[in-house]
Design an enzyme around this catalytic site. Sequence first.
Site, PDB file in Angstrom:
ATOM      1  N   HIS A  61      51.028  34.830  35.713  1.00  0.00           N
ATOM      2  CA  HIS A  61      49.807  34.970  36.000  1.00  0.00           C
ATOM      3  C   HIS A  61      49.861  35.092  37.798  1.00  0.00           C
ATOM      4  O   HIS A  61      49.523  33.995  38.420  1.00  0.00           O
ATOM      5  CB  HIS A  61      48.806  34.082  35.447  1.00  0.00           C
ATOM      6  N   ASN A  95      43.987  43.536  39.435  1.00  0.00           N
ATOM      7  CA  ASN A  95      42.678  43.348  40.409  1.00  0.00           C
ATOM      8  C   ASN A  95      42.914  43.638  41.789  1.00  0.00           C
ATOM      9  O   ASN A  95      42.358  42.647  42.440  1.00  0.00           O
ATOM     10  CB  ASN A  95      41.791  42.077  39.908  1.00  0.00           C
ATOM     11  N   ASP A 298      48.238  31.189  38.638  1.00  0.00           N
ATOM     12  CA  ASP A 298      47.226  31.974  38.684  1.00  0.00           C
ATOM     13  C   ASP A 298      46.990  32.143  40.525  1.00  0.00           C
ATOM     14  O   ASP A 298      46.084  31.784  41.192  1.00  0.00           O
ATOM     15  CB  ASP A 298      45.759  31.428  38.526  1.00  0.00           C
ATOM     16  N   HIS A 302      44.404  34.001  49.646  1.00  0.00           N
ATOM     17  CA  HIS A 302      43.333  34.704  50.529  1.00  0.00           C
ATOM     18  C   HIS A 302      43.680  34.111  51.872  1.00  0.00           C
ATOM     19  O   HIS A 302      44.259  33.271  51.987  1.00  0.00           O
ATOM     20  CB  HIS A 302      41.911  34.068  50.076  1.00  0.00           C
ATOM     21  N   GLY A 317      39.910  31.262  44.512  1.00  0.00           N
ATOM     22  CA  GLY A 317      41.476  31.495  44.236  1.00  0.00           C
ATOM     23  C   GLY A 317      42.264  30.499  45.251  1.00  0.00           C
ATOM     24  O   GLY A 317      42.016  30.344  46.422  1.00  0.00           O
TER      25      GLY A 317
HETATM   26  O1  DOR Z   1      39.889  32.532  41.464  1.00  0.00           O
HETATM   27  C1  DOR Z   1      40.156  33.474  41.003  1.00  0.00           C
HETATM   28  N1  DOR Z   1      40.738  34.252  41.855  1.00  0.00           N
HETATM   29  N2  DOR Z   1      39.814  33.904  39.695  1.00  0.00           N
HETATM   30  C2  DOR Z   1      40.154  35.175  39.540  1.00  0.00           C
HETATM   31  O2  DOR Z   1      40.134  35.577  38.370  1.00  0.00           O
HETATM   32  C3  DOR Z   1      40.412  36.123  40.517  1.00  0.00           C
HETATM   33  C4  DOR Z   1      41.474  35.499  41.276  1.00  0.00           C
HETATM   34  C5  DOR Z   1      41.517  36.550  42.479  1.00  0.00           C
HETATM   35  O3  DOR Z   1      41.984  37.503  42.441  1.00  0.00           O
HETATM   36  O4  DOR Z   1      41.493  36.070  43.700  1.00  0.00           O
HETATM   37 ZN    ZN Z   2      44.115  35.439  38.111  1.00  0.00          ZN
HETATM   38 ZN    ZN Z   3      41.281  34.931  35.969  1.00  0.00          ZN
END
Ligand code: DOR
Ligand code: ZN
Ligand code: ZN
Length: 434
Positions: A61, A95, A298, A302, A317
């Site tokens: 992820h 995404n 995850d 940014h 994120g």
């Molecule tokens: O915090 C998050 N950031 N959750 C997500 O589901 C997407 C991710 C992102 O792509 O920045």
């Molecule tokens: Zn994610």
């Molecule tokens: Zn997610």
Amino acid sequence: MAVDLVLKDGIVIVNDSEKVQSVAIDSGKIEGFYKHGEEPEGKRTIDCRGLYILPGLIDMHVHLRDLNQSEKEDYETGTMAAAAGGITTVVDMPNSSPPVLTREVLDQKIASASAKCYVNVGFYAGIGKRFDTSMVPDILGLKVYPHSPLTEGVNYDIKRIKKCVQLANKHDLPLLFHPDSATMDEKPETREEFFLIHSCESEVNSLQAFLDAKVEYEARLHVCHVSCAATARLILEHRAEHTLTAEVTPHHMLLSGENFPHTDGVAKMLPPLRSPYDTQMLAQALCKKCAIDCVGSDHAPHISSEKTTSFLEAASGIPGLETTLPLVLTEVFEGRISWIDFLRCCCSGPAMILGIPSKGILAEGYDADIVVVRKQEWHISGADFYSKAKLTPFEGRRVLAKPVTTIVGGEVVYHEGRFMVGPGIVGRVPIRKV
Ligand code: DOR
Ligand code: ZN
Ligand code: ZN
């Protein structure tokens, strides 16, 4: 005949306990395990005395942001972060900008990653208004975001969820989903509203909707970043179904929202950090109850101005590629997670879910994707990350494990803080074995 590489006299984990052995590597594969003094000759030898030799982590992820958000991250910096973090395979989320909904975009991402990577990079695809089936041979799963669909005008009602489950079933791909039943028009005006919209209830309801759809079409469902005790409980009730798997992130397991003032966005993510009760229950779900099959970072980088602005405006994120191994192994070294659960959730579990059976296990004949780790106390510092994203809610945290050497396909990529090869030399796109 000499083998390519010998990792000499390191500590390997056998039946949950530590054993000193040497690991021989040849032609990109693990050739065998040897007692001290019985090793074959190696073209190269690395002294691993006192160091742990583990399978490289598989992080299923991550958001590497290429193609058009390379100010946040790109395949080069993202996979350098992975290698430095002891992660030898990552799977990139769809995404991105543009999102992965067509073969054309997938091909562009594969080309970009192949030219720049330092570790193996796999891909997921999203599901557009119509699903582009030509992507199937080169993806490891389908990913959907019910709260924030990749296609405008799509609404994750029961009909749409059923269609996704049906598609996953038809193509024998895992369907990964971000469990959140919030909708695009629920825009929070206060911080409290943000947490209400993305509540545990919303997470559980979303999981229930996918479980209901799965009754009709027996697809493999993978719940991303379980963040609530109630979600873990519902997963446990469906545990007998081998077609349901679940992931937890280090941050949802180790941090609770109460410890952050949430004035800026440094600890803002979706799902949000939860209560101390949820955190504790997630750790139990992983260790005692086996409700969790994998740990995923995850990694969602940014730029810093998007994180230092006010909480409501900030992007969701956090980076995770360089903190996952140190954090989770600290739990192992302090006795809260067993070696077996670590290896299951960080290495073999993801390989199984993704259908890449030559990876995730340190055994003869498996791919030589390996991390050598030193047990050492240090403190996490975002400024030292290879990732472009330097802000982490784990800043200053004491950890007890440091990746020393990372090997991908038998090649030493990273060693003692230095990269030994350039971009695009090692690392492949793992292909699913059906
Ligand atoms: O915090 C998050 N950031 N959750 C997500 O589901 C997407 C991710 C992102 O792509 O920045
Ligand atoms: Zn994610
Ligand atoms: Zn997610």
